[in-house]
Design a protein around this motif. Structure first.
Motif, mmCIF file in Angstrom:
data_model
loop_
_atom_site.group_PDB
_atom_site.id
_atom_site.type_symbol
_atom_site.label_atom_id
_atom_site.label_comp_id
_atom_site.label_asym_id
_atom_site.label_seq_id
_atom_site.Cartn_x
_atom_site.Cartn_y
_atom_site.Cartn_z
ATOM 1 N N ASP A 40 0.759 -1.157 -0.134
ATOM 2 C CA ASP A 40 0.010 0.081 0.025
ATOM 3 C C ASP A 40 0.849 1.290 -0.036
ATOM 4 N N GLY A 41 2.018 1.241 -0.776
ATOM 5 C CA GLY A 41 2.774 2.381 -1.007
ATOM 6 C C GLY A 41 3.848 2.664 -0.018
ATOM 7 N N LYS A 42 3.640 1.731 1.097
ATOM 8 C CA LYS A 42 4.597 1.871 2.616
ATOM 9 C C LYS A 42 5.874 0.947 2.373
ATOM 10 N N ARG A 43 6.858 1.062 2.985
ATOM 11 C CA ARG A 43 7.957 0.284 2.883
ATOM 12 C C ARG A 43 8.350 0.070 4.551
ATOM 13 N N VAL A 44 8.470 -1.225 4.783
ATOM 14 C CA VAL A 44 9.104 -1.545 6.021
ATOM 15 C C VAL A 44 10.388 -2.248 5.891
ATOM 16 N N ASP A 45 11.494 -1.579 6.455
ATOM 17 C CA ASP A 45 12.850 -2.067 6.059
ATOM 18 C C ASP A 45 13.178 -3.557 6.749
ATOM 19 N N GLN A 46 13.641 -4.306 5.867
ATOM 20 C CA GLN A 46 14.169 -5.815 6.449
ATOM 21 C C GLN A 46 15.589 -6.108 6.294
ATOM 22 N N GLY A 47 16.275 -4.935 6.226
ATOM 23 C CA GLY A 47 17.956 -5.420 6.394
ATOM 24 C C GLY A 47 18.602 -5.308 4.970
ATOM 25 N N LEU A 48 19.981 -5.165 5.117
ATOM 26 C CA LEU A 48 20.990 -5.234 3.869
ATOM 27 C C LEU A 48 22.095 -6.258 4.029
ATOM 28 N N TYR A 49 21.792 -6.943 2.754
ATOM 29 C CA TYR A 49 22.650 -8.306 2.439
ATOM 30 C C TYR A 49 23.674 -8.200 1.680
ATOM 31 N N LEU A 50 24.447 -9.116 1.883
ATOM 32 C CA LEU A 50 25.835 -9.526 0.944
ATOM 33 C C LEU A 50 25.242 -10.728 0.214
ATOM 34 N N TYR A 51 25.447 -10.662 -1.379
ATOM 35 C CA TYR A 51 25.302 -11.723 -2.198
ATOM 36 C C TYR A 51 26.672 -11.863 -2.818
ATOM 37 N N LYS A 52 27.091 -13.192 -2.601
ATOM 38 C CA LYS A 52 28.503 -13.441 -3.239
ATOM 39 C C LYS A 52 28.623 -15.168 -3.293
ATOM 40 N N ASN A 53 29.151 -15.673 -4.489
ATOM 41 C CA ASN A 53 29.315 -17.066 -4.496
ATOM 42 C C ASN A 53 27.978 -17.690 -4.327
ATOM 43 N N ASP A 54 26.900 -17.142 -4.797
ATOM 44 C CA ASP A 54 25.531 -17.779 -4.625
ATOM 45 C C ASP A 54 24.930 -18.073 -3.102
ATOM 46 N N GLU A 55 25.540 -17.226 -2.259
ATOM 47 C CA GLU A 55 25.211 -17.274 -0.881
ATOM 48 C C GLU A 55 24.910 -15.714 -0.606
ATOM 49 N N VAL A 56 23.905 -15.724 0.581
ATOM 50 C CA VAL A 56 23.461 -14.516 0.941
ATOM 51 C C VAL A 56 23.544 -14.462 2.312
ATOM 52 N N LYS A 57 24.084 -13.169 2.810
ATOM 53 C CA LYS A 57 24.436 -12.897 4.340
ATOM 54 C C LYS A 57 24.090 -11.541 4.767
ATOM 55 N N MET A 58 23.092 -11.425 5.706
ATOM 56 C CA MET A 58 22.566 -10.193 6.101
ATOM 57 C C MET A 58 23.927 -9.777 7.006
ATOM 58 N N ILE A 59 24.162 -8.412 6.716
ATOM 59 C CA ILE A 59 25.191 -7.746 7.418
ATOM 60 C C ILE A 59 24.992 -6.425 8.012
ATOM 61 N N LEU A 60 23.457 -5.970 7.766
ATOM 62 C CA LEU A 60 23.208 -4.906 8.366
ATOM 63 C C LEU A 60 21.694 -4.937 8.833
ATOM 64 N N PRO A 61 21.264 -5.337 9.898
ATOM 65 C CA PRO A 61 19.699 -5.409 9.937
ATOM 66 C C PRO A 61 19.007 -4.043 9.693
ATOM 67 N N ASN A 62 19.403 -2.999 10.062
ATOM 68 C CA ASN A 62 18.876 -1.609 9.944
ATOM 69 C C ASN A 62 19.401 -0.851 8.761
ATOM 70 N N GLY A 63 19.974 -1.651 7.806
ATOM 71 C CA GLY A 63 20.355 -0.961 6.733
ATOM 72 C C GLY A 63 19.574 -0.706 5.566
ATOM 73 N N ARG A 64 19.430 0.448 4.906
ATOM 74 C CA ARG A 64 18.571 0.891 3.985
ATOM 75 C C ARG A 64 19.198 1.164 2.533
ATOM 76 N N ALA A 65 20.455 1.452 2.359
ATOM 77 C CA ALA A 65 21.070 1.664 1.145
ATOM 78 C C ALA A 65 22.344 1.563 1.294
ATOM 79 N N ALA A 66 22.994 1.568 0.174
ATOM 80 C CA ALA A 66 24.599 1.296 -0.025
ATOM 81 C C ALA A 66 25.109 1.847 -1.202
#
Length: 337
Positions: A93-119
């Motif tokens: 409904d036009g609203k955004r609830v942030d869910q973290g910033l992640y690293l993707y590498k070698n087909d694996e994903v890791k959260m690195i900043l739970p309150n991250g919004r941009a890079a």
């Protein structure tokens, strides 16, 4: 695959100084849902992917992505170790609830900043990547693959950008004020002429493009603030896209489902490309030219332009593709210069 070929070429046409952008016969291309084939999915997220950042610095400069540009075609298509950062959020409904910033590498994903919004990443012979979060500014720690607090800034940051060298950092706060960060993250200077900014990006000359709550698009440069001309009025959604690194003094812009190119002189062109209503990405990662990432329906897709160049359906665009390849080689060799 034909739609994907069109998508890659149109996004990059501006960097080859081709005109008009909409094609030789002003043909409008509509990208269908079939573009997002399940064979291209690299990561299935639990939330919407709202931002994609592919660092064009030494994080990837020494990896297979850059090195194999000059090697055999079979090696060029093996791009498993590209470093990508993604931001997730719930969109409703036009609203955004942030869910973290992640690293993707070698087909694996890791959260690195739970309150991250941009890079934002440099385009130089270093490994600088900055993160904006709800409690301030962070720097990517390459050794630990984590985010370290950077400086004393505690603003709630919703967007971030940096120049080629990674020395000039700009942050957009939650109250829509744009700052230039100085003294290694210790101070910030308000760019008071930029008002009501909702999102912003930089081009290769550090011109600042932004739009306001009325969905009007502007550029800030040495001459001040200028409203972008030639864009249609009444758009329901606006998205500024980080430009592919071979674009000069221009950036891509999505208005609703249609792609435009806006320029540092305050003008704009329709690219002649639209996404069908059921195929619009939630994030765009065209920065790296030969490998592009898009998110759709909570999935991260990887599109390999080099593979497309080899496709028979791509023969029509052979000259443009080779020009793009040549320009990309020149840009790659200028890293750190």
């Amino acid at each position: 695959m034909r739609a994907l070929a069109f998508l890659c070429i149109v996004l990059l046409k501006g960097s080859c100084h081709a005109a008009p952008l909409s094609g030789d016969n002003d043909e409008k291309i509509v990208i269908p849902r079939q573009l997002f084939d399940k064979s291209l999915v690299k990561y299935k997220a639990k939330h919407d992917i709202v931002d994609i950042i592919v660092p064009l610095n030494a994080l990837n400069f020494e990896s297979s992505y850059f090195v194999r540009l000059s090697e055999s075609e079979s090696d060029e298509n093996d791009l498993t170790d590209v470093t990508v950062f993604i931001v997730e959020a719930d969109l409703k409904d036009g609203k955004r609830v942030d869910q973290g910033l992640y690293l993707y590498k070698n087909d694996e994903v890791k959260m690195i900043l739970p309150n991250g919004r941009a890079a934002a990443a440099s385009f130089a012979d270093n490994k600088l990547v900055y993160f904006g979060a709800s409690d301030g500014l962070y720097l990517y720690n390459v050794s630990s693959k984590a985010a370290d607090k950077y400086g004393e800034i505690s603003d709630s940051i919703i967007d971030i950008a940096t120049n080629k060298a990674g020395k000039h950092i700009y942050i957009l706060s939650e109250d829509h004020k744009l700052y230039n960060v100085t003294k290694d993250g210790e101070n910030k200077e308000l760019l008071d002429e930029v008002e009501d900014a909702m999102e912003f990006v930089l081009d290769d000359s550090e011109n600042i493009y932004f739009y306001n709550s009325n969905k009007e698009v502007f550029i800030k440069n040495a001459d001040g603030i200028k409203k972008i001309q030639g864009l249609p009025k009444g758009a329901q959604s606006v998205k500024l896209i980080n430009p592919p690194f071979i674009m000069e003094e221009s950036v891509p812009l999505m208005l609703d489902n249609a792609l435009y190119i806006v320029y540092a002189n305050g003008t704009s062109d329709a690219a002649g490309l639209e996404f069908s209503p059921n195929a619009k990405p939630t994030a765009y990662g065209a920065d790296a030219v030969f490998v592009q990432y898009y998110s759709y329906n909570k999935n991260l897709y990887e599109f390999n332009l080099i593979a497309l160049i080899a496709e028979k359906i791509f023969e029509k665009f052979h000259v443009q593709a080779e020009n793009i390849r040549s320009n990309a080689e020149k840009g790659k060799n200028s890293l750190g210069s």
